[in-house]
Design a protein around this motif. Structure first.
Motif, PDB file in Angstrom:
ATOM      1  N   VAL A  93      89.026 -10.703 -12.829  1.00 50.94           N
ATOM      2  CA  VAL A  93      89.945  -9.654 -12.671  1.00 50.94           C
ATOM      3  C   VAL A  93      90.728  -9.851 -11.571  1.00 50.94           C
ATOM      4  O   VAL A  93      90.399 -10.162 -10.404  1.00 50.94           O
ATOM      5  N   GLY A  94      92.004  -9.630 -11.584  1.00 51.35           N
ATOM      6  CA  GLY A  94      93.266  -9.729 -10.723  1.00 51.35           C
ATOM      7  C   GLY A  94      93.903  -8.495 -10.350  1.00 51.35           C
ATOM      8  O   GLY A  94      93.734  -7.650 -10.998  1.00 51.35           O
ATOM      9  N   THR A  95      94.558  -8.599  -9.219  1.00 55.82           N
ATOM     10  CA  THR A  95      95.550  -7.391  -8.855  1.00 55.82           C
ATOM     11  C   THR A  95      96.903  -7.953  -8.793  1.00 55.82           C
ATOM     12  O   THR A  95      97.232  -8.994  -8.300  1.00 55.82           O
ATOM     13  N   ALA A  96      97.757  -7.041  -9.440  1.00 56.92           N
ATOM     14  CA  ALA A  96      99.171  -7.525  -9.479  1.00 56.92           C
ATOM     15  C   ALA A  96      99.941  -7.049  -8.032  1.00 56.92           C
ATOM     16  O   ALA A  96      99.488  -5.544  -7.590  1.00 56.92           O
ATOM     17  N   ARG A  97     100.603  -7.561  -7.506  1.00 53.02           N
ATOM     18  CA  ARG A  97     101.532  -7.391  -6.524  1.00 53.02           C
ATOM     19  C   ARG A  97     102.834  -7.611  -6.777  1.00 53.02           C
ATOM     20  O   ARG A  97     103.360  -8.475  -7.654  1.00 53.02           O
ATOM     21  N   ALA A  98     103.926  -6.772  -6.038  1.00 55.91           N
ATOM     22  CA  ALA A  98     105.286  -7.049  -6.352  1.00 55.91           C
ATOM     23  C   ALA A  98     105.837  -8.254  -5.739  1.00 55.91           C
ATOM     24  O   ALA A  98     105.092  -8.732  -4.705  1.00 55.91           O
ATOM     25  N   ASN A  99     106.782  -8.702  -6.351  1.00 50.29           N
ATOM     26  CA  ASN A  99     107.239  -9.993  -5.877  1.00 50.29           C
ATOM     27  C   ASN A  99     107.952  -9.801  -4.002  1.00 50.29           C
ATOM     28  O   ASN A  99     107.610 -10.759  -3.207  1.00 50.29           O
ATOM     29  N   GLN A 100     108.610  -8.735  -4.031  1.00 52.06           N
ATOM     30  CA  GLN A 100     108.783  -8.343  -2.721  1.00 52.06           C
ATOM     31  C   GLN A 100     108.567  -6.753  -2.466  1.00 52.06           C
ATOM     32  O   GLN A 100     109.044  -5.932  -3.441  1.00 52.06           O
ATOM     33  N   SER A 101     108.323  -6.265  -1.219  1.00 47.52           N
ATOM     34  CA  SER A 101     107.940  -4.648  -1.262  1.00 47.52           C
ATOM     35  C   SER A 101     108.105  -4.180   0.158  1.00 47.52           C
ATOM     36  O   SER A 101     107.688  -5.067   0.986  1.00 47.52           O
ATOM     37  N   VAL A 102     108.839  -3.333   0.357  1.00 51.21           N
ATOM     38  CA  VAL A 102     109.365  -2.571   1.581  1.00 51.21           C
ATOM     39  C   VAL A 102     109.378  -1.221   1.665  1.00 51.21           C
ATOM     40  O   VAL A 102     109.647  -0.602   0.576  1.00 51.21           O
ATOM     41  N   THR A 103     108.893  -0.597   2.754  1.00 55.26           N
ATOM     42  CA  THR A 103     109.295   0.901   2.924  1.00 55.26           C
ATOM     43  C   THR A 103     110.555   0.808   3.973  1.00 55.26           C
ATOM     44  O   THR A 103     110.466   0.468   5.157  1.00 55.26           O
ATOM     45  N   ARG A 111      95.729  -9.685 -19.492  1.00 53.99           N
ATOM     46  CA  ARG A 111      95.518  -8.663 -20.347  1.00 53.99           C
ATOM     47  C   ARG A 111      95.434  -7.506 -19.221  1.00 53.99           C
ATOM     48  O   ARG A 111      94.781  -7.390 -18.402  1.00 53.99           O
ATOM     49  N   SER A 112      95.982  -6.243 -19.570  1.00 54.57           N
ATOM     50  CA  SER A 112      96.216  -4.891 -18.817  1.00 54.57           C
ATOM     51  C   SER A 112      95.431  -4.098 -19.905  1.00 54.57           C
ATOM     52  O   SER A 112      95.699  -4.073 -21.075  1.00 54.57           O
ATOM     53  N   SER A 113      94.849  -3.159 -19.424  1.00 58.60           N
ATOM     54  CA  SER A 113      94.134  -2.129 -20.130  1.00 58.60           C
ATOM     55  C   SER A 113      95.302  -1.153 -20.889  1.00 58.60           C
ATOM     56  O   SER A 113      95.149  -0.387 -21.900  1.00 58.60           O
ATOM     57  N   ALA A 114      96.491  -1.190 -20.154  1.00 58.19           N
ATOM     58  CA  ALA A 114      97.577  -0.222 -20.489  1.00 58.19           C
ATOM     59  C   ALA A 114      98.222  -0.849 -21.715  1.00 58.19           C
ATOM     60  O   ALA A 114      98.659  -0.322 -22.684  1.00 58.19           O
ATOM     61  N   TYR A 115      98.213  -2.297 -21.905  1.00 59.19           N
ATOM     62  CA  TYR A 115      98.649  -3.104 -23.098  1.00 59.19           C
ATOM     63  C   TYR A 115      97.506  -4.116 -23.576  1.00 59.19           C
ATOM     64  O   TYR A 115      97.501  -5.438 -23.483  1.00 59.19           O
ATOM     65  N   PRO A 116      96.603  -3.638 -24.201  1.00 57.35           N
ATOM     66  CA  PRO A 116      95.282  -4.332 -24.494  1.00 57.35           C
ATOM     67  C   PRO A 116      95.600  -5.556 -25.509  1.00 57.35           C
ATOM     68  O   PRO A 116      95.005  -6.544 -25.818  1.00 57.35           O
ATOM     69  N   PHE A 131      95.115  -3.633 -12.049  1.00 56.21           N
ATOM     70  CA  PHE A 131      94.212  -4.565 -12.363  1.00 56.21           C
ATOM     71  C   PHE A 131      94.474  -5.142 -13.582  1.00 56.21           C
ATOM     72  O   PHE A 131      94.394  -4.571 -14.680  1.00 56.21           O
ATOM     73  N   LEU A 132      94.421  -6.715 -13.755  1.00 58.51           N
ATOM     74  CA  LEU A 132      94.305  -7.301 -14.925  1.00 58.51           C
ATOM     75  C   LEU A 132      93.256  -8.306 -15.330  1.00 58.51           C
ATOM     76  O   LEU A 132      92.786  -8.939 -14.248  1.00 58.51           O
ATOM     77  N   THR A 133      92.826  -8.398 -16.279  1.00 54.90           N
ATOM     78  CA  THR A 133      91.778  -9.480 -16.799  1.00 54.90           C
ATOM     79  C   THR A 133      92.446 -10.912 -16.922  1.00 54.90           C
ATOM     80  O   THR A 133      93.287 -11.032 -17.621  1.00 54.90           O
ATOM     81  N   VAL A 134      91.981 -11.791 -16.052  1.00 49.40           N
ATOM     82  CA  VAL A 134      92.800 -13.192 -15.993  1.00 49.40           C
ATOM     83  C   VAL A 134      92.011 -14.153 -16.539  1.00 49.40           C
ATOM     84  O   VAL A 134      90.912 -14.240 -16.316  1.00 49.40           O
ATOM     85  N   GLU A 135      92.271 -15.086 -17.530  1.00 47.09           N
ATOM     86  CA  GLU A 135      91.709 -16.293 -18.115  1.00 47.09           C
ATOM     87  C   GLU A 135      92.565 -17.224 -17.698  1.00 47.09           C
ATOM     88  O   GLU A 135      93.588 -17.357 -18.011  1.00 47.09           O
ATOM     89  N   LEU A 136      91.706 -18.439 -16.962  1.00 40.51           N
ATOM     90  CA  LEU A 136      92.350 -19.417 -16.428  1.00 40.51           C
ATOM     91  C   LEU A 136      91.597 -20.575 -16.862  1.00 40.51           C
ATOM     92  O   LEU A 136      90.502 -20.913 -17.032  1.00 40.51           O
ATOM     93  N   VAL A 137      92.371 -21.449 -17.717  1.00 42.22           N
ATOM     94  CA  VAL A 137      91.783 -22.752 -18.426  1.00 42.22           C
ATOM     95  C   VAL A 137      92.156 -23.842 -17.534  1.00 42.22           C
ATOM     96  O   VAL A 137      93.206 -24.163 -17.135  1.00 42.22           O
ATOM     97  N   TYR A 138      91.004 -24.370 -16.701  1.00 42.76           N
ATOM     98  CA  TYR A 138      91.159 -25.273 -15.900  1.00 42.76           C
ATOM     99  C   TYR A 138      90.628 -26.960 -16.277  1.00 42.76           C
ATOM    100  O   TYR A 138      90.756 -27.891 -15.545  1.00 42.76           O
TER     101      TYR A 138
END
Length: 366
Positions: free
Chosen positions: A70-80, A232-237, A277-284
């Motif tokens: 499971v991974g976490t999405a972050r903005a490319n850049q973010s500021v307040t 994959r996101s639960s919002a767009y399975p 939160f996204l489910t991540v699959e990495l083929v290594y």
């Protein structure tokens, strides 16, 4: 009478045990384990009808080593967006959810007081320059000393510095977008007196999403930038999202024994949001032509594994060395070769050298 019955029951059980041991090789469930070694060479032990079995041809295939986390999405850049000075907002060019470009004006503060200071500083600078110019002209006639003109030149420099300082302060009364992105919720309104550091609005660049996830250190040697990940996101399975590994952390977490990997995902459509939160699959790792056998064909006895192959219509017991496992499949490293048939069902009734009849067409045959 009861004692006599008990003695008779014990005697019957003893006789049954002796007979079972003497005929153990013919028992349907364990006979194959006690068969003599020479039976494994295809020799038939006993007659009877062929044992009906299911079989499958072992064939080479692609074997992938991957991790699913499971991974976490972050903005490319973010500021307040905040202010460096205390001021009252006179203009707020903020519409929540608006896309803005770098350099766009977002907030203006009232500058009447500091504008007056700037006017005064510029007047002093103008006057200082006039005095210096007159003194310099007089010096050429020998009426003013060089020391006096140098003193006046210093006064001009001080006045210029005062103007630049006020102009720099005025620049802080206008807030611009530091990069292109999308505005979030505004937290101030026109007329509000804002203190330094007080949040006004958030700005996020989500054209690219950075996806952070942890991978076990056992896979560290196989990781490198440029590898493809599927998220994959639960919002767009039903919508797999492809990304590319951009960075691998330089440290392994001593508690989890995992390394953080960052992938970048093109988010031009704006489907993803920071914090998801996204489910991540990495083929290594990829192994071409790995020999894969059905899981149900593998039998394990006393720590050793074997399969039953079919040769000339007879069951042959073949020891094998196992590799990696996948759902429904097991990698065979040694023991059999591609193209051999292995028994997948009915193996409980099979013993080495027994005649077998395949009930179903082996996989890979028409």
């Amino acid at each position: 009478m009861r004692i006599l019955i008990q003695i008779l029951v014990v005697a019957v059980l003893a006789v049954a045990g002796i007979l079972a041991w003497q005929n153990r090789a013919d028992l349907p469930l364990i006979g194959s384990y006690f068969a003599p070694p020479e039976a494994g060479n295809g020799e038939r032990r006993g007659g009877g009808r062929p044992v009906p079995v299911d079989a499958e041809i072992v064939s080479p295939g692609l074997l992938l080593d991957s991790v699913r986390v499971v991974g976490t999405a972050r903005a490319n850049q973010s500021v307040t967006i905040t202010s460096e000075i205390a001021g009252r907002i006179v203009e707020l060019r903020v519409r929540e959810g608006q896309q803005v470009n770098r350099g766009d004006v977002l907030v203006r503060f009232g500058t009447a007081e500091i504008a007056a200071d700037l006017t005064g500083a510029r007047s002093e600078l103008k006057l200082a320059k006039q005095v210096y110019d007159r003194a310099e002209a007089t010096r050429r006639k020998g009426l003013v000393t060089r020391a006096r003109t140098e003193e006046l030149a210093q006064s001009v420099a001080v006045a210029e510095a005062a103007v630049r300082q006020i102009e720099a302060r005025i620049g802080k009364f206008t807030l611009q977008a530091p990069f292109s992105g999308r505005l979030g919720f505004k937290q101030a309104s026109v007329g509000a007196l804002v203190q330094p550091g007080e949040p006004i609005v958030t700005l996020d660049d989500i054209s690219v999403i950075k996806l952070d996830f942890d991978v076990p250190e056992t896979a560290l040697a196989a990781l490198h930038p440029g590898q493809t990940v599927l998220a994959r996101s639960s919002a767009y399975p039903d919508t797999p999202i492809e990304g590319v590994v951009s960075t691998i952390d330089t440290r392994v977490d001593p508690t989890t024994r995992a390394v953080t990997v960052r992938a970048e995902i093109d988010n031009a459509e704006g489907l993803l949001r920071p914090g998801m939160f996204l489910t991540v699959e990495l083929v290594y790792s990829r192994t071409e032509n790995a020999l894969l056998a059905p899981e149900e064909a593998i039998l394990v006895v006393d720590g050793g594994a074997f399969v039953f192959t079919i040769e000339d219509g007879k069951a042959v017991r073949q020891p094998v060395k196992l590799g990696r496992r996948r759902p429904g499949k097991v990698e065979i490293i040694e023991g059999i070769t591609a193209g051999q048939q292995v028994i997948t069902a009915g193996v409980q009734k099979v013993r080495p050298g027994a005649d077998v009849a395949v009930r179903t067409a082996p996989a890979g045959q028409s």
